[in-house]
Design an enzyme around this catalytic site. Structure first.
Site, PDB file in Angstrom:
ATOM      1  N   ARG A  35       0.815  -1.222   0.000  1.00 31.68           N
ATOM      2  CA  ARG A  35       0.000   0.000   0.000  1.00 31.68           C
ATOM      3  C   ARG A  35       0.847   1.270   0.000  1.00 31.68           C
ATOM      4  NH1 ARG A  35      -4.735  -2.176   4.023  1.00 31.68           N
ATOM      5  NH2 ARG A  35      -6.005  -3.077   2.360  1.00 31.68           N
ATOM      6  N   LYS A 221     -20.114 -16.862   0.243  1.00 33.59           N
ATOM      7  CA  LYS A 221     -21.544 -16.689   0.537  1.00 33.59           C
ATOM      8  C   LYS A 221     -22.295 -15.875  -0.510  1.00 33.59           C
ATOM      9  CE  LYS A 221     -21.231 -16.785   5.528  1.00 33.59           C
ATOM     10  NZ  LYS A 221     -21.245 -15.932   6.715  1.00 33.59           N
ATOM     11  N   GLY A 377     -12.753  -8.305  -2.099  1.00 37.68           N
ATOM     12  CA  GLY A 377     -12.592  -9.421  -1.152  1.00 37.68           C
ATOM     13  C   GLY A 377     -11.301 -10.190  -1.358  1.00 37.68           C
ATOM     14  N   GLY A 400     -13.273  -3.955  -0.226  1.00 39.60           N
ATOM     15  CA  GLY A 400     -14.637  -3.491   0.059  1.00 39.60           C
ATOM     16  C   GLY A 400     -15.076  -2.399  -0.895  1.00 39.60           C
TER      17      GLY A 400
END
Ligand code: AMP
Length: 419
Positions: A35, A221, A377, A400
């Site tokens: 980052r 999910k 994700g 996200g």
């Protein structure tokens, strides 16, 4: 709105919101500097053009000021190493010392503010409320933090002449440093290079996609990707659904999925998605067979079953060759590819084959001229771990934020610069 390349930074102080939320070991050493590395081109641009830089970021989730475990002071050596010049650490993001350091900053100099989240005002959420606080107390605390947030933002803005947002990882947050501060720079705000790349990648798939457009959605999910899938149904030609989330679709159709991961309460949504895909002419491609294990471990025995007939004591853990054959044809015929989520339990090497093959197909399609975006994700971890990060068109840095963008939501960090 300015472009960083056309703004005149000479003699100006630029406050840059970066995402330096990096992992640290227990000695406070940066264990992955990706980052920081990602923000270097923007910092260099300002310095080379004769400006000075004030860096601001959050680190972790501190609950109070001065929790030194979350001090950004720890990462100064890592920034200095990558930038090749000294970085002045302000020790706070408010206070006279920070203001004075900013005032005295000379062209070519860089300073770093302390963790913005030491202050509740950064997120604008009250802290320290008793668990049994009444609704009135909660409302009063919220009002108080919102009021002091205005002063917080004003203070941060007073340090600089222009504002750059280069923190895509927090672009989905409506925080002081990602959103509110932009209003203080109506004519002097812009994206940094990283943000420009992320925004372009989003536009390439969501607004300017070449067809056939294929989305590959995997992961655990359905519930966490419902918004993503629904938004994509209006845009894609092919929707591949793999990984743990696929079993809910199979069970919803009456399939026998053994002890595979699934969400019973999402079965109506799965059927609705199938119906909608048909109505919209989207080719929805689910697994046809699955590599299964008897328990959730790497060394469990493996067997391949028809996806509608998995025995009671087995669970689907990876994509089978038959499914991969179908998906290969779809992916290689695509001009735009969006990939989010592994198609198996890729963290266990014996069940990483399917995800590895998908990475290979996406890389091959990219080599043949398709535009491919991997983001959101865990998918970034998957392509990086499997060594495919430089073989796709773009790997997003913001999990996200990218997911919310794919859901079709306006990201506050992007909107604030464009408004
Ligand atoms: P997500 O964060 O939603 O993208 O989900 C990623 C996770 O899904 C990874 O940790 C994978 O191990 C997991 N996953 C993928 N396929 C399966 C599966 N068949 N059974 C259980 N977990 C899975």
């Amino acid at each position: 709105m300015f472009k960083i390349d056309s703004y005149d930074f000479k003699g100006k102080r630029a406050i840059i919101r970066v995402d330096f939320n990096v992992p640290l070991d227990d000695k406070g050493q940066v264990t992955d500097d990706t980052r920081i590395r990602a923000a270097i081109p923007t910092i260099r641009k300002v310095l080379d053009a004769g400006g000075s830089v004030i860096l601001m970021s959050h680190l972790g989730r501190p609950k109070k000021n001065n929790d030194m475990k979350y001090s950004l002071g720890q990462i100064v050596p890592a920034i200095e190493k990558l930038l090749g010049k000294p970085v002045i650490f302000a020790g706070d993001c408010m206070g006279e010392k920070a203001a004075e350091t900013a005032r005295n900053l000379k062209p070519g100099e860089v300073m770093l503010l302390e963790n913005l989240r030491f202050y509740a005002e950064e997120e604008g959420k009250p802290r320290g409320l008793a668990e049994d606080a009444s609704e009135e107390e909660k409302a009063a605390a919220k009002k108080a933090v919102k009021a002091s947030q205005k002063e917080f933002v004003k203070r941060l803005a007073s340090y600089a002449d222009c504002y750059i947002n280069d923190a895509f990882g927090t672009a989905h947050r409506k925080h002081a440093s990602t959103y509110l501060i932009a209003k203080h720079f109506p004519n002097d705000k812009m994206f940094g290079y990283l943000m420009e790349k992320e925004v372009k990648a989003i536009e390439n798939v969501l607004q300017n996609a070449q067809h056939p457009f294929t989305a590959i959605i995997g992961g655990s999910k359905v519930s966490s990707k419902l918004g993503v899938i629904k938004n994509l149904l209006d845009k894609v030609d092919n929707l591949i659904i793999g990984g743990g989330m696929g079993y809910t679709f199979i069970k919803a159709q009456g399939g026998h999925i053994g002890k595979s991961l699934h969400e019973d309460e999402l079965m109506p949504d799965a059927l609705e998605i199938m119906k909608e895909a048909k109505e919209k002419g989207v080719n929805l491609s689910l697994s046809v067979a699955t590599v299964s294990g008897q328990e959730f471990s790497n060394d469990t025995p493996r067997k391949t079953f028809d996806i509608f007939n998995i025995p009671d004591d087995w669970e689907g853990m990876d994509a089978s060759e038959a499914s991969l054959e179908n998906w290969k044809k779809i992916i290689l015929a695509s001009k735009t590819i969006l990939w989010n989520g592994p198609v198996g339990v890729f963290e266990l090497p014996n069940f990483a084959h399917g995800t590895e093959k998908i990475a290979e197909f996406v890389a091959e399609a990219t080599q043949n001229g398709a535009y491919s975006l991997v983001g959101g994700g865990d998918s970034v971890a998957a392509v990086t771990k499997l060594g495919f990060a430089d073989k796709v068109s773009y790997v997003s840095t913001g999990g996200g934020a990218m997911l919310e963008a794919i859901e079709g939501k306006d990201l506050p960090g992007i909107a604030a610069i464009r408004e």
